[in-house]
Scaffold this motif. Structure first.
Motif, PDB file in Angstrom:
ATOM      1  N   CYS A 206     -22.422  18.298  -1.895  1.00 12.73           N
ATOM      2  CA  CYS A 206     -22.077  19.384  -0.975  1.00 12.73           C
ATOM      3  C   CYS A 206     -20.575  19.346  -0.702  1.00 12.73           C
ATOM      4  O   CYS A 206     -19.857  18.481  -1.184  1.00 12.73           O
ATOM      5  CB  CYS A 206     -22.857  19.240   0.334  1.00 12.73           C
ATOM      6  SG  CYS A 206     -22.400  17.798   1.323  1.00 12.73           S
ATOM      7  N   TYR A 207     -20.096  20.311   0.084  1.00 12.53           N
ATOM      8  CA  TYR A 207     -18.718  20.308   0.561  1.00 12.53           C
ATOM      9  C   TYR A 207     -18.626  19.529   1.873  1.00 12.53           C
ATOM     10  O   TYR A 207     -19.537  19.583   2.713  1.00 12.53           O
ATOM     11  CB  TYR A 207     -18.246  21.727   0.854  1.00 12.53           C
ATOM     12  CG  TYR A 207     -17.927  22.595  -0.331  1.00 12.53           C
ATOM     13  CD1 TYR A 207     -16.706  22.487  -1.007  1.00 12.53           C
ATOM     14  CD2 TYR A 207     -18.825  23.572  -0.759  1.00 12.53           C
ATOM     15  CE1 TYR A 207     -16.397  23.320  -2.070  1.00 12.53           C
ATOM     16  CE2 TYR A 207     -18.527  24.412  -1.823  1.00 12.53           C
ATOM     17  CZ  TYR A 207     -17.307  24.271  -2.481  1.00 12.53           C
ATOM     18  OH  TYR A 207     -16.998  25.103  -3.529  1.00 12.53           O
ATOM     19  N   VAL A 208     -17.498  18.850   2.064  1.00 19.48           N
ATOM     20  CA  VAL A 208     -17.161  18.259   3.354  1.00 19.48           C
ATOM     21  C   VAL A 208     -15.733  18.670   3.707  1.00 19.48           C
ATOM     22  O   VAL A 208     -14.814  18.510   2.892  1.00 19.48           O
ATOM     23  CB  VAL A 208     -17.275  16.720   3.348  1.00 19.48           C
ATOM     24  CG1 VAL A 208     -16.877  16.157   4.706  1.00 19.48           C
ATOM     25  CG2 VAL A 208     -18.702  16.283   2.995  1.00 19.48           C
ATOM     26  N   VAL A 209     -15.555  19.222   4.898  1.00 20.19           N
ATOM     27  CA  VAL A 209     -14.239  19.616   5.401  1.00 20.19           C
ATOM     28  C   VAL A 209     -13.769  18.575   6.407  1.00 20.19           C
ATOM     29  O   VAL A 209     -14.479  18.277   7.373  1.00 20.19           O
ATOM     30  CB  VAL A 209     -14.281  20.994   6.091  1.00 20.19           C
ATOM     31  CG1 VAL A 209     -12.899  21.373   6.596  1.00 20.19           C
ATOM     32  CG2 VAL A 209     -14.816  22.057   5.151  1.00 20.19           C
ATOM     33  N   HIS A 210     -12.578  18.040   6.199  1.00 19.53           N
ATOM     34  CA  HIS A 210     -12.003  17.025   7.093  1.00 19.53           C
ATOM     35  C   HIS A 210     -10.799  17.632   7.813  1.00 19.53           C
ATOM     36  O   HIS A 210      -9.886  18.148   7.168  1.00 19.53           O
ATOM     37  CB  HIS A 210     -11.580  15.811   6.260  1.00 19.53           C
ATOM     38  CG  HIS A 210     -10.984  14.699   7.050  1.00 19.53           C
ATOM     39  ND1 HIS A 210     -10.255  13.683   6.471  1.00 19.53           N
ATOM     40  CD2 HIS A 210     -10.983  14.431   8.384  1.00 19.53           C
ATOM     41  CE1 HIS A 210      -9.850  12.840   7.396  1.00 19.53           C
ATOM     42  NE2 HIS A 210     -10.273  13.274   8.566  1.00 19.53           N
ATOM     43  N   ALA A 211     -10.799  17.587   9.153  1.00 19.30           N
ATOM     44  CA  ALA A 211      -9.700  18.123   9.962  1.00 19.30           C
ATOM     45  C   ALA A 211      -9.264  17.072  10.972  1.00 19.30           C
ATOM     46  O   ALA A 211     -10.017  16.758  11.902  1.00 19.30           O
ATOM     47  CB  ALA A 211     -10.131  19.404  10.677  1.00 19.30           C
ATOM     48  N   PRO A 212      -8.054  16.500  10.821  1.00 18.94           N
ATOM     49  CA  PRO A 212      -7.595  15.434  11.712  1.00 18.94           C
ATOM     50  C   PRO A 212      -6.548  15.889  12.733  1.00 18.94           C
ATOM     51  O   PRO A 212      -5.944  16.951  12.610  1.00 18.94           O
ATOM     52  CB  PRO A 212      -6.931  14.463  10.722  1.00 18.94           C
ATOM     53  CG  PRO A 212      -6.270  15.410   9.739  1.00 18.94           C
ATOM     54  CD  PRO A 212      -7.178  16.627   9.639  1.00 18.94           C
ATOM     55  N   THR A 213      -6.324  15.045  13.727  1.00 18.14           N
ATOM     56  CA  THR A 213      -5.165  15.183  14.595  1.00 18.14           C
ATOM     57  C   THR A 213      -3.965  14.524  13.918  1.00 18.14           C
ATOM     58  O   THR A 213      -4.110  13.624  13.096  1.00 18.14           O
ATOM     59  CB  THR A 213      -5.399  14.502  15.953  1.00 18.14           C
ATOM     60  OG1 THR A 213      -5.820  13.154  15.737  1.00 18.14           O
ATOM     61  CG2 THR A 213      -6.443  15.232  16.759  1.00 18.14           C
ATOM     62  N   VAL A 214      -2.761  14.991  14.275  1.00 18.05           N
ATOM     63  CA  VAL A 214      -1.521  14.387  13.779  1.00 18.05           C
ATOM     64  C   VAL A 214      -0.522  14.314  14.933  1.00 18.05           C
ATOM     65  O   VAL A 214      -0.682  14.979  15.954  1.00 18.05           O
ATOM     66  CB  VAL A 214      -0.908  15.178  12.599  1.00 18.05           C
ATOM     67  CG1 VAL A 214      -1.857  15.221  11.412  1.00 18.05           C
ATOM     68  CG2 VAL A 214      -0.522  16.595  13.028  1.00 18.05           C
ATOM     69  N   GLY A 215       0.517  13.483  14.758  1.00 19.97           N
ATOM     70  CA  GLY A 215       1.608  13.436  15.719  1.00 19.97           C
ATOM     71  C   GLY A 215       1.490  12.305  16.728  1.00 19.97           C
ATOM     72  O   GLY A 215       0.448  11.660  16.856  1.00 19.97           O
ATOM     73  N   ASP A 216       2.568  12.084  17.454  1.00 24.42           N
ATOM     74  CA  ASP A 216       2.642  11.016  18.450  1.00 24.42           C
ATOM     75  C   ASP A 216       2.607  11.593  19.858  1.00 24.42           C
ATOM     76  O   ASP A 216       3.239  12.611  20.142  1.00 24.42           O
ATOM     77  CB  ASP A 216       3.930  10.208  18.273  1.00 24.42           C
ATOM     78  CG  ASP A 216       3.956   9.445  16.961  1.00 24.42           C
ATOM     79  OD1 ASP A 216       2.883   9.004  16.512  1.00 24.42           O
ATOM     80  OD2 ASP A 216       5.049   9.304  16.381  1.00 24.42           O
ATOM     81  N   ALA A 217       1.869  10.914  20.734  1.00 26.01           N
ATOM     82  CA  ALA A 217       1.779  11.313  22.141  1.00 26.01           C
ATOM     83  C   ALA A 217       1.805  10.039  22.987  1.00 26.01           C
ATOM     84  O   ALA A 217       0.773   9.585  23.494  1.00 26.01           O
ATOM     85  CB  ALA A 217       0.501  12.111  22.387  1.00 26.01           C
ATOM     86  N   PRO A 218       2.977   9.440  23.144  1.00 32.96           N
ATOM     87  CA  PRO A 218       3.068   8.147  23.827  1.00 32.96           C
ATOM     88  C   PRO A 218       2.581   8.169  25.270  1.00 32.96           C
ATOM     89  O   PRO A 218       2.260   7.116  25.834  1.00 32.96           O
ATOM     90  CB  PRO A 218       4.562   7.803  23.742  1.00 32.96           C
ATOM     91  CG  PRO A 218       5.251   9.097  23.473  1.00 32.96           C
ATOM     92  CD  PRO A 218       4.294   9.919  22.673  1.00 32.96           C
ATOM     93  N   TRP A 219       2.493   9.345  25.853  1.00 30.49           N
ATOM     94  CA  TRP A 219       2.024   9.468  27.229  1.00 30.49           C
ATOM     95  C   TRP A 219       0.507   9.346  27.350  1.00 30.49           C
ATOM     96  O   TRP A 219      -0.026   9.244  28.459  1.00 30.49           O
ATOM     97  CB  TRP A 219       2.459  10.826  27.798  1.00 30.49           C
ATOM     98  CG  TRP A 219       2.145  11.970  26.875  1.00 30.49           C
ATOM     99  CD1 TRP A 219       2.964  12.504  25.926  1.00 30.49           C
ATOM    100  CD2 TRP A 219       0.912  12.685  26.780  1.00 30.49           C
ATOM    101  NE1 TRP A 219       2.328  13.521  25.253  1.00 30.49           N
ATOM    102  CE2 TRP A 219       1.061  13.645  25.754  1.00 30.49           C
ATOM    103  CE3 TRP A 219      -0.301  12.614  27.451  1.00 30.49           C
ATOM    104  CZ2 TRP A 219       0.032  14.524  25.394  1.00 30.49           C
ATOM    105  CZ3 TRP A 219      -1.324  13.482  27.097  1.00 30.49           C
ATOM    106  CH2 TRP A 219      -1.154  14.422  26.088  1.00 30.49           C
TER     107      TRP A 219
END
Length: 303
Positions: A206-219
């Motif tokens: 089947c298909y699998v879609v992967h969607a991640p977070t990116v970037g830095d949020a030191p707070w």
């Protein structure tokens, strides 16, 4: 009738959001961009809503307080996604959010919005060590598959995609497309989820879609570092790329990944692939050790 459509998978940047209005404007802008590229399905990551905690300086740096301030806002955020799904004639998997249940515990919940106004909810089933030990997020249930105008869709949130029986239950219930929103703070974490996504695509054809977070949020103690790349994966077999990678984004960049899904290819490869992993699942030793053959997914009609 063609079952081909464009999917947009977010490499979604965690930013220091000043207000609920600013968050909603950002979400609307991202969805508008996906619609402009012809996407019929937009997939946001796990815990993307946590950036909104920055709007509450007294709570942003405290895990427990951040849950408390965001919980009451989920209904408003969901109403926005519901309106945008209708406006753009698009299915939208919103960023998963910690939602408080009747028992007082928070669970990580992904919500799938359709243009018809219906909503499907999938709770994360297996908690990571951070969710268990530091954040006290509870495991959810049940496993679900959503019947939509696009097709039958499952959702395996981040760590869940690293366990084969969850996606297997969704595939046995008819899922041809599994969505995997994620949030990982190291490249090792990203690759664990990506390898899991590709393995689930191989096993279930089947298909699998992967969607991640990116970037830095030191707070943010919950989302301080975010690494990953969006991807669309399939089985390395007839009709799919040799490595099963239909499309993959550039690591850690804030952007959409656009790719075409053709669910007829799933039907074809399950019927007459070079191998028949989906059909032959029960032949592996111990596959039927847990009656009837592992967990079962319930089907929710969103059409």
């Amino acid at each position: 009738m063609s079952r081909r459509f464009i999917v947009a998978a977010a490499q979604y940047p965690i930013e220091e959001i000043a207000s609920i209005d600013a968050y909603e404007a950002k979400v609307a802008r991202w969805i508008g961009e996906a619609a402009a590229h012809g996407a019929k399905l937009a997939v946001f990551p796990e815990y993307g809503i946590m950036e909104l905690a920055a709007a509450f300086p007294h709570a942003a740096g405290d895990l427990a307080l951040s849950l408390g301030v965001l919980g009451p806002l989920v209904d408003e955020v969901d109403a926005l996604h519901q309106a945008l799904a209708r406006r753009h004639d698009m299915h939208i998997l919103a960023s998963s959010a910690p939602v408080q249940g009747g028992d007082g515990r928070y669970r990580n919940v992904a919500r799938l919005f359709t243009p018809q106004g219906t909503v499907g909810r999938q709770e994360k089933l297996v908690m990571t060590r951070f969710e268990r030990d530091s954040w006290d997020i509870a495991a959810g249930s049940p496993i679900r598959v959503f019947r939509t105008k696009l097709g039958l869709i499952g959702v395996s949130i981040c760590y869940d995609v690293e366990f084969p029986l969850i996606a297997r239950a969704q595939a046995e219930a008819g899922a041809e497309l599994i969505l995997c929103p994620s949030a990982t703070d190291t490249l090792k974490g990203y690759w664990r989820v990506r390898i899991g996504a590709q393995a689930r695509a191989l096993e279930n054809q089947c298909y699998v879609v992967h969607a991640p977070t990116v970037g830095d949020a030191p707070w943010s103690p919950a989302m301080d570092t975010n690494r990953g790349a969006a991807g669309l994966y399939g089985p390395p077999d007839a009709g799919f790329p040799d490595d099963g990678v239909v499309a993959v984004g550039d690591l850690d960049q804030a952007t959409w990944l656009f790719a075409e899904v053709d669910l007829d290819k799933v039907t074809a490869v399950r019927a007459d692939g070079a191998v028949l992993n989906f059909r032959h699942w029960s032949e592996q030793g111990g596959a039927d050790a847990v009656p009837p053959a592992g967990p079962v997914a319930e089907i929710v009609d969103l059409t």
